[in-house]
Enzyme design. Structure first.
Site, short mmCIF file in Angstrom:
data_model
loop_
_atom_site.label_atom_id
_atom_site.label_comp_id
_atom_site.label_asym_id
_atom_site.label_seq_id
_atom_site.Cartn_x
_atom_site.Cartn_y
_atom_site.Cartn_z
N ARG A 73 -3.62 2.90 5.03
CA ARG A 73 -2.23 2.67 4.61
C ARG A 73 -2.02 1.20 4.21
NH1 ARG A 73 2.66 4.68 8.35
NH2 ARG A 73 2.07 6.64 7.34
N HIS A 77 -0.50 -0.02 0.56
CA HIS A 77 0.69 -0.86 0.46
C HIS A 77 0.36 -2.22 -0.16
CE1 HIS A 77 3.88 1.29 2.99
NE2 HIS A 77 2.88 2.15 2.85
N ASN A 105 8.12 -1.47 4.81
CA ASN A 105 6.91 -1.81 5.58
C ASN A 105 7.16 -2.00 7.07
OD1 ASN A 105 5.19 -1.72 3.38
ND2 ASN A 105 5.31 -3.92 2.96
N HIS A 204 -2.92 11.49 3.52
CA HIS A 204 -2.01 11.85 4.60
C HIS A 204 -2.65 12.84 5.58
CE1 HIS A 204 1.86 10.59 2.26
NE2 HIS A 204 1.16 9.57 2.71
#
Length: 347
Positions: A73, A77, A105, A204
């Site tokens: 992740r 990001h 975030n 995911h």
């Protein structure tokens, strides 16, 4: 039947026109497959870099398989905000506003200490040589591999940004309740395709979501997309989710409650995530949209393909990860650096 086929054709045409328009608008915003990157970038200056990262990631994933998802992740990001430049790793200072506390975030990103440990190890072997951006990109690949996912070669040679993109986190990062077309636009703006989007969403399969991000889903259309009204297993799953995440937040006590986005094999990188979507049990709205949105004619077919063929998913995921990892921040090749600490710009 003829009417249904006509409607489906109109939807496909509409979806195609929307995507073409989005592609034209955003095609020049980001440079990908940057010529600065190469597979042997550290061959002479730090040949042991990938081995060092792998050892640290092995320790991290053995101590807690959840760490794989945290690092993956972080990489997403990072790359979606001004390119893969390590800007997501920067702490706030008096002169710099980092990305960690941006609304999309805050409370969502962890794993920074793992990157710190890897950086310290590499600095002891190859001081001032390997960028934090490259470390995070290698670590994300190893994270996937160590929990059962595919391997891919990682092009290297990124530089660390001396700036962060706090405001861009709001415009660039997909959110849990976002519509399909909006999410697609955010991927296309990064030079990524619809196929890339569906494949990368498969990450995911080892992810978790917070109550604040799936509350609207479980008290919204979950019953409609799933079979929870007739299937006792699905109904039990929904009840469990609701006990974890009440409809109204009280004193901030439940917003950060977490649960796995793949409730079948949460610690294994596989194609189970797509089977969850086929059952209509995607935990967050933006995931289930890939299969259930009336605009998702193309994405639905891709979900079905990956649910039926793990190899096809793995191959595309690896290809899409390289493509995403090659999103660059051109400014870093002008004024970028190799940070001594991933949390702070060099002084």
């Amino acid at each position: 039947m003829a009417f249904i086929n006509f409607c489906q054709s109109r939807i496909v045409i509409f979806e195609f026109l929307v995507l073409v328009f989005i592609g034209i608008c955003f095609s020049k915003l980001n440079g990908i497959s940057d010529s600065h990157l190469s597979l042997d970038y550290y061959k002479k200056t730090c040949p042991s870099v990938e081995g060092l990262v792998r050892k640290e990631m092995e320790c991290a994933c053995l101590s807690d398989p959840r760490n794989a998802a945290l690092i993956l992740r972080l990489h997403f990001h990072d790359c979606f905000v001004q390119g893969c430049d390590g800007s997501v790793l920067l702490d706030d200072t008096l002169t710099l506003k980092g990305e960690k506390n941006a609304p999309n975030n805050k409370n969502a990103l962890k794993g920074f200490k793992i990157i710190d440990r890897i950086k310290n190890r590499i600095e002891s072997e190859c001081p001032g040589t390997v960028s934090c951006a490259d470390i995070l990109t290698i670590a994300a690949r190893d994270a996937v591999l160590l929990v059962g996912g595919p391997y891919w070669d990682v092009p290297l040679g990124r530089k660390d940004s001396i700036k962060a993109g706090y405001e861009l986190t709001d415009t660039n990062l997909p959110t849990a309740d976002e519509g399909l077309i909006s999410i697609i636009s955010k991927f296309i703006s990064q030079g990524l395709s619809v196929t890339d989007m569906v494949a990368l969403s498969g990450a995911h399969t080892i992810g978790k979501a917070r109550c604040v991000n799936f509350r609207n889903r479980i008290y919204g259309d979950f019953k409609m997309t799933s079979t929870s009204y007739i299937n006792p297993i699905s109904s039990s799953y929904l009840s469990k989710l609701k006990s974890l995440c009440p409809p109204i937040e009280i004193n901030g006590s439940s917003d950060n409650n977490e649960t796995s986005m793949d409730n079948i094999t949460p610690n294994l990188f596989d194609n189970s995530y797509y089977h969850v979507l086929l059952k209509g049990e995607g935990l967050i709205n933006s995931d289930q949209e890939l299969y259930s949105s009336f605009l998702g004619v193309q994405t639905k077919k891709i979900v079905e393909k990956y649910a039926a063929n793990t190899i096809a998913f793995f191959e595309q995921f690896a290809e899409s990860m390289v493509k995403m990892g090659n999103i660059t921040n051109p400014e870093t090749y002008v004024n970028g650096e190799v940070r001594k600490s991933c949390r702070f710009v060099n002084t």
